[in-house]
Design a protein around this motif. Structure first.
Motif, mmCIF file in Angstrom:
data_model
loop_
_atom_site.group_PDB
_atom_site.id
_atom_site.type_symbol
_atom_site.label_atom_id
_atom_site.label_comp_id
_atom_site.label_asym_id
_atom_site.label_seq_id
_atom_site.Cartn_x
_atom_site.Cartn_y
_atom_site.Cartn_z
ATOM 1 N N ARG A 86 29.561 75.306 25.130
ATOM 2 C CA ARG A 86 28.010 74.546 24.999
ATOM 3 C C ARG A 86 27.374 74.917 26.199
ATOM 4 N NH1 ARG A 86 27.589 69.963 22.159
ATOM 5 N NH2 ARG A 86 25.599 69.589 22.874
ATOM 6 N N TRP A 87 26.246 75.555 25.891
ATOM 7 C CA TRP A 87 25.276 75.899 27.156
ATOM 8 C C TRP A 87 24.846 74.369 27.755
ATOM 9 C CZ3 TRP A 87 20.915 79.637 25.119
ATOM 10 C CH2 TRP A 87 21.688 80.937 25.119
ATOM 11 N N TYR A 88 24.462 73.431 26.833
ATOM 12 C CA TYR A 88 24.049 72.196 27.562
ATOM 13 C C TYR A 88 24.566 70.814 26.880
ATOM 14 C CZ TYR A 88 20.426 75.509 29.423
ATOM 15 O OH TYR A 88 19.739 76.491 29.800
ATOM 16 N N ALA A 89 24.544 69.700 27.481
ATOM 17 C CA ALA A 89 24.823 68.520 26.850
ATOM 18 C C ALA A 89 23.932 67.993 26.051
ATOM 19 C CB ALA A 89 25.330 67.457 27.841
ATOM 20 N N ASP A 90 24.248 67.142 25.025
ATOM 21 C CA ASP A 90 23.083 66.428 24.146
ATOM 22 C C ASP A 90 21.805 65.741 24.953
ATOM 23 O OD1 ASP A 90 24.662 67.333 22.039
ATOM 24 O OD2 ASP A 90 24.903 65.440 21.279
ATOM 25 N N ASN A 91 22.310 65.169 26.267
ATOM 26 C CA ASN A 91 21.367 64.706 26.741
ATOM 27 C C ASN A 91 20.026 65.650 27.595
ATOM 28 O OD1 ASN A 91 22.635 65.872 28.965
ATOM 29 N ND2 ASN A 91 23.221 63.699 29.851
ATOM 30 N N THR A 92 20.346 66.856 27.345
ATOM 31 C CA THR A 92 19.245 67.810 27.502
ATOM 32 C C THR A 92 18.062 67.789 26.930
ATOM 33 O OG1 THR A 92 21.280 69.069 28.450
ATOM 34 C CG2 THR A 92 19.071 70.252 28.759
ATOM 35 N N ARG A 93 18.280 67.113 25.827
ATOM 36 C CA ARG A 93 17.091 67.154 24.760
ATOM 37 C C ARG A 93 15.595 66.789 25.229
ATOM 38 N NH1 ARG A 93 14.653 63.329 21.557
ATOM 39 N NH2 ARG A 93 14.048 64.005 19.258
#
Length: 361
Positions: free
Chosen positions: A95-102
């Motif tokens: 993954r590029w980013y975690a979900d909390n990057t939303r």
């Protein structure tokens, strides 16, 4: 889905963003950092470009993987765009980013960065609580990432984009448009020329109606008055029979009236302005014009006392693009985002006027 934009790597996007948004660009950091490159890449990857009907959500960015991003085939891109929106949608890989990057994607990169600068469009017809994707790259912006465009040709296209979208007037227009579209979740409070206030239901039509009453009317009429205001569903918000009766206009709620009726009480013979508010549809068309003339002719008004206005949020709004070809001659069009200008659709039964005679002195 139509053909996808040419595949462009995230590295290519990251290389071009600082050239497109030079030093001095408002909130430049939000427009040129890695997260911005990832967002633009993801939008290009799924084909979220103006007028395609495809939209980007932050989820398309933060669930992208290194392995998925390396797959340029249209079928792979189409599958990713759809599958990632499904419940527990995932693709294999790193993954590029975690979900909390939303939140940084939505609030900084998009809202305060690319949307504010006019490079990305945001749907305004969705509730603020909706999780549906709502962002798309503007066509001219997306075209700057075509790998086949390079060298002097690329530089020329970037300069053209900057002149159109990064000038002071262009940025001011975007700012006005966004400030009008933001918020209003609890409704839109309108202040009438009489000093009264009324609460309209939340939504884009109410925002346009508010601007017509509070901005257009004082700017373009000598002594403005609101005779009639209704909302969708034929809900009557305001009806001033006293003024209507004083000028001889009989208002019949059963008649198919427009969204707004204004009056200019300054001239010796009052001017009545019939206004249609267009968020998605419903402009002043020739048929609509004829129906209103039948009403005013019957009331004994001269046609010189009657005029028509179609009000839009912006020249680039879906409502304007959908209805511009339907606009009646001898009417006006006005845009919330450019409040000092007005479009005149002028016909002539005799020979056409010369341009020199039409230029305001």
């Amino acid at each position: 889905m139509n053909d996808f934009p040419p595949y462009a790597s995230r590295e290519l996007v990251a290389e071009r963003l600082p050239k497109i948004f030079p030093e001095g660009t408002p909130n430049r950091t939000y427009c040129v950092r890695e997260l911005s490159a990832s967002t633009v890449f993801a939008a290009l990857y799924i084909g979220a470009v103006e007028e395609t009907g495809v939209y980007l959500g932050p989820i398309h960015v933060y669930r992208m993987t290194k392995e998925q991003a390396a797959k340029p085939e249209d079928e792979e891109r189409r599958a990713y765009a759809a599958n990632i929106l499904k419940k527990n949608g995932r693709v294999p890989g790193t993954r590029w980013y975690a979900d909390n990057t939303r939140e940084p994607i939505r609030d900084e990169t998009l809202r305060d960065g690319l949307v504010a600068i006019g490079a990305v469009l945001r749907r305004e017809d969705l509730p603020t609580t909706s999780s549906r994707p709502r962002y798309a790259l503007k066509t001219e912006f997306a075209a700057l990432f075509d790998p086949d465009l390079d060298g002097e040709a690329l530089e020329q296209e970037i300069v053209a984009f900057q002149k159109k979208h990064l000038s002071k007037s262009a940025l001011a227009r975007v700012s006005i448009m966004l400030s009008g579209a933001a918020g209003h979740a609890c409704g839109v409070l309108v202040s009438f020329p009489s000093g009264e206030t009324r609460q309209l239901a939340p939504g884009p039509s109410s925002i346009i109606s508010q601007a017509v009453i509070e901005v257009f009317a004082p700017a373009f009429l000598d002594r403005p008055a609101v005779i009639w205001l209704s909302e969708s569903g034929n809900k009557i918000v305001m009806r001033d029979d006293k003024i209507a009766n004083a000028i001889g206009l009989k208002i019949d709620a059963a008649t198919n009236l427009p969204d707004l009726i204004l009056a200019d009480l300054g001239p010796a013979e009052p001017l009545i302005v019939f206004v249609e508010v267009v968020a998605t549809d419903g402009a002043i068309t020739p048929r609509r014009q004829d129906a209103i003339f039948a009403l005013t002719d019957g009331a004994g008004f001269k046609r010189s006392q009657i005029t028509f206005l179609t009000a839009y949020h912006d020249r680039e709004s879906a409502g304007f693009k959908k209805t511009v070809a339907q606009l009646a001659w001898d009417s006006f069009a006005w845009f919330v985002s450019e409040p000092n200008g007005i479009v005149i659709l002028r016909s002539s039964e005799a020979k056409p006027n010369r341009l020199i005679d039409l230029i305001a002195r």
